[in-house]
Design a protein around this motif. Sequence first.
Motif, short mmCIF file in Angstrom:
data_model
loop_
_atom_site.label_atom_id
_atom_site.label_comp_id
_atom_site.label_asym_id
_atom_site.label_seq_id
_atom_site.Cartn_x
_atom_site.Cartn_y
_atom_site.Cartn_z
N PHE A 80 54.78 42.33 -36.17
CA PHE A 80 53.63 41.90 -35.38
C PHE A 80 53.29 40.44 -35.68
O PHE A 80 53.06 39.64 -34.77
CB PHE A 80 52.42 42.80 -35.66
CG PHE A 80 51.19 42.39 -34.92
CD1 PHE A 80 50.99 42.78 -33.59
CD2 PHE A 80 50.24 41.56 -35.51
CE1 PHE A 80 49.87 42.38 -32.89
CE2 PHE A 80 49.12 41.15 -34.81
CZ PHE A 80 48.93 41.56 -33.50
N LEU A 99 41.84 50.05 -42.66
CA LEU A 99 41.96 50.86 -41.44
C LEU A 99 41.31 50.12 -40.26
O LEU A 99 41.88 50.06 -39.16
CB LEU A 99 41.31 52.23 -41.64
CG LEU A 99 41.38 53.16 -40.43
CD1 LEU A 99 42.83 53.53 -40.10
CD2 LEU A 99 40.56 54.42 -40.66
N ARG A 144 40.93 46.90 -40.07
CA ARG A 144 41.78 45.75 -39.75
C ARG A 144 42.87 46.16 -38.76
O ARG A 144 43.09 45.52 -37.75
CB ARG A 144 42.45 45.17 -41.00
CG ARG A 144 43.36 43.98 -40.69
CD ARG A 144 44.28 43.57 -41.84
NE ARG A 144 45.39 44.49 -42.07
CZ ARG A 144 46.53 44.51 -41.38
NH1 ARG A 144 46.72 43.65 -40.39
NH2 ARG A 144 47.47 45.39 -41.65
N GLN A 145 43.54 47.29 -39.07
CA GLN A 145 44.64 47.71 -38.21
C GLN A 145 44.13 48.07 -36.81
O GLN A 145 44.69 47.66 -35.80
CB GLN A 145 45.38 48.88 -38.83
CG GLN A 145 46.06 48.49 -40.15
CD GLN A 145 47.10 49.51 -40.59
OE1 GLN A 145 47.61 50.28 -39.80
NE2 GLN A 145 47.42 49.48 -41.88
N TRP A 146 43.06 48.84 -36.77
CA TRP A 146 42.52 49.29 -35.48
C TRP A 146 42.03 48.10 -34.63
O TRP A 146 42.23 48.06 -33.41
CB TRP A 146 41.37 50.27 -35.73
CG TRP A 146 40.44 50.45 -34.58
CD1 TRP A 146 40.66 51.22 -33.47
CD2 TRP A 146 39.16 49.84 -34.41
NE1 TRP A 146 39.58 51.13 -32.62
CE2 TRP A 146 38.66 50.29 -33.17
CE3 TRP A 146 38.39 48.96 -35.18
CZ2 TRP A 146 37.42 49.88 -32.68
CZ3 TRP A 146 37.16 48.56 -34.70
CH2 TRP A 146 36.68 49.01 -33.46
N THR A 177 42.88 44.83 -34.88
CA THR A 177 43.79 43.72 -34.62
C THR A 177 44.40 43.87 -33.24
O THR A 177 44.99 44.90 -32.93
CB THR A 177 44.92 43.69 -35.68
OG1 THR A 177 44.32 43.47 -36.97
CG2 THR A 177 45.90 42.56 -35.40
N ASP A 178 44.20 42.85 -32.39
CA ASP A 178 44.80 42.87 -31.06
C ASP A 178 44.30 44.06 -30.24
O ASP A 178 45.02 44.58 -29.39
CB ASP A 178 46.34 42.92 -31.21
CG ASP A 178 47.06 42.49 -29.96
OD1 ASP A 178 46.54 41.62 -29.24
OD2 ASP A 178 48.15 43.04 -29.67
N HIS A 179 43.09 44.55 -30.52
CA HIS A 179 42.55 45.67 -29.74
C HIS A 179 42.46 45.25 -28.26
O HIS A 179 41.86 44.23 -27.95
CB HIS A 179 41.17 46.05 -30.27
CG HIS A 179 40.70 47.39 -29.79
ND1 HIS A 179 40.44 47.65 -28.46
CD2 HIS A 179 40.47 48.56 -30.45
CE1 HIS A 179 40.06 48.92 -28.34
NE2 HIS A 179 40.07 49.49 -29.52
N PRO A 180 43.07 46.03 -27.36
CA PRO A 180 43.15 45.56 -25.97
C PRO A 180 41.78 45.43 -25.30
O PRO A 180 41.64 44.65 -24.35
CB PRO A 180 43.99 46.64 -25.28
CG PRO A 180 43.91 47.85 -26.15
CD PRO A 180 43.71 47.34 -27.54
N PHE A 202 38.69 44.77 -26.86
CA PHE A 202 37.60 44.04 -27.52
C PHE A 202 37.98 42.62 -27.96
O PHE A 202 37.53 42.15 -28.99
CB PHE A 202 37.09 44.85 -28.71
CG PHE A 202 36.64 46.25 -28.35
CD1 PHE A 202 35.80 46.46 -27.26
CD2 PHE A 202 37.07 47.35 -29.07
CE1 PHE A 202 35.39 47.75 -26.90
CE2 PHE A 202 36.66 48.64 -28.73
CZ PHE A 202 35.83 48.84 -27.64
#
Lengths: 134, 550
Positions: free
Chosen positions: B11, B148, B150-152, B154-157, B159
Amino acid sequence: MTQIVSKDGFVADPFAGVVRRSPDDHRPGAALRLGPDADIAALAPLIETASLIEIRFDSFADGRGFSLAGLIRRSGFSGHLRACGPLLVDQFRAALRAGFDDIELPDEIANRQPESQWRAVPFSGGYRERVFSA
Amino acid sequence: MYAYSDFDRDFLRARVDEFRGQVERRLDGSLSEDEFKPLRLMNGLYLQLHAYMLRVAIPYGTLRSAQMRKLAEISQRWDRGYGHFTTRQNIQFNWPRLTDVPDMLDALAEVGMHAIQTSGNCIRNVTADHFAGAAAGEVEDPRLTAELIRQWSTDHPEFAYLPRKFKVAVTASDQDRAVIKLHDIGLRLRERDGEIGYQVVIGGGLGRTPFIGKEVRDWLPKRDLLAYLEAILRVYNLGGRRDNKFKARIKILVHETGLEELRAKIEAEFASGRRLLPDVSPEITAQIAQGFAPPAFRDDPVVPFSPGPAFRSFLDTNLHPHKRADHVSVTVSTKPIGGTPGDVTADQMHVLADLAEQFGYDELRISHEQNVILPHIHRNDLGAVYDALAQAGLATANIGLVSDIIACPGLDYCALATARSIPIAQQISTLFGDLDAQADIGPLKIKISGCINACGHHHVGHIGILGLDRAGVENYQLTLGGDGTETATLGARTGPGFAYDEIVPAVGRLIEAYLDLREDRSEPFLQTYRRVGIEPFKAVLYGERDAKAA
């Protein structure tokens, strides 16, 4: 004029000639055009029967449409969902992940950001999908 | 410590390539400046007064030695040989060239670092208690939650184009060292009947309209965390104001809508969304848990020693108790007397990395107070650690004292600043240069912002200083009694501001007054202030007559 861009690149509009209607003027089976402040819960009966739903973006920086797409998909709508407005190549992946099928771009954007740039966008999965993958 | 997976690494590489492409597309005209701006911001790149500034994420403030060394290398190769640690546990490089930035990001990616979502109207780098996993009294390591998120996020479509920036902080202790009540969302881990969950606070924030966050949930089961965050973010994304950037944060939505009505919306959205949202993948949960498993702590019996006076005062001031009696957490001050708070040179970064590697289980932390922490040091190694720090100019014994000042970069760097911050911090630090005198004054948090945006957290300083521009002249307002902990309070303004050359003497008078007013040395500044109120302090600032008039 406008240009439709989908995963297949710049394509002809499969809904060319179909009349878009606002919620006030809607009838079952028609194409529904929504603004960025649409109340999805209140529009549920219309959404259920629409053949196409378009969500208008007035600016690429106004992200409300991404949440509207999420709500519409969550309501069970499996028809065609389109984002209409000056979105950027850099938002293409997010738009598709949020539930849109394609984007209707103003020509000004399509000319400045040619098809090759849209086709170069990688569609690997995102973090969110991975976090929730069983 | 959490190590990036292949997915994370792929990523990051893809993001660096994407940004390289965005820079090229800006230069060839595909992107307008207005379009490029949010893209560069979401990759941490600001345009400041004199140059670009690259803000690199240090997720929840945790670093490995190799990562610290890479920061040193980057500062030498592409910047001016130093970096600046910030109140958001990040590091900023102040002098990069635009065309070098993709190479800097490549270098960061080599050690699993990046600048993603350190700016822009998106979910920012998640912060956490800087003693996470080391301090006693934690329900569990708050970084499990922070990673968790951070992962969720990151690049959230959904938000990435919010009305405004969005900051989340996590603590797992009753003592709030992560300032959770002054974040858009603050999470506190708690335990109930053997189950772990969260207290959820929303709508806190500093800036021009400060608010203490309000509790939206006193109990949220752990499994519901991401569904609940999605509900809050969705309600905010759709309902937050977009007509005025100064009223666009969620704190304004909370204030204008009212907590009860907003909570009802969030709960309704949560109830609809949760049914369809799958649980977090057990593999991800396991991978994160493994990443934050405690190190294999050394069991050597503690050997007593008798320190000299300077080492003694360092031990008295810069240590924090560890959950194990044979270890301590050592806070390394980035604030030598007269120095720039948060600035660390490349050579110093190497020393810190070496110490972490040799004595500290390869772990470093950055605190929101802009200091560096060696979270796990065996007591037998304190002498060696102290000697190395002293040699590198990193052994200032001032943690929590009057010269441990938070200051934003201010008018020396920042395009938004209206006044200088760093020179004020340097002068206050010099005025109270004697560390014994500082120890006598005791715990005192001074926080300085060079503009109304409050990056220096002045609203929650025991003494807060806000630098403004009054008709082209710097003017400094004082606030007293602010507190960013579990007893969060916004400071109260004393009255009219002070000129650049008056503000440091004014702070001197406040501290003199405190020394006169306190019952004894065991009553710190904040406690005295709460007992006697603002009036005696106004009197020394403005004189008796002005105080009555004000």
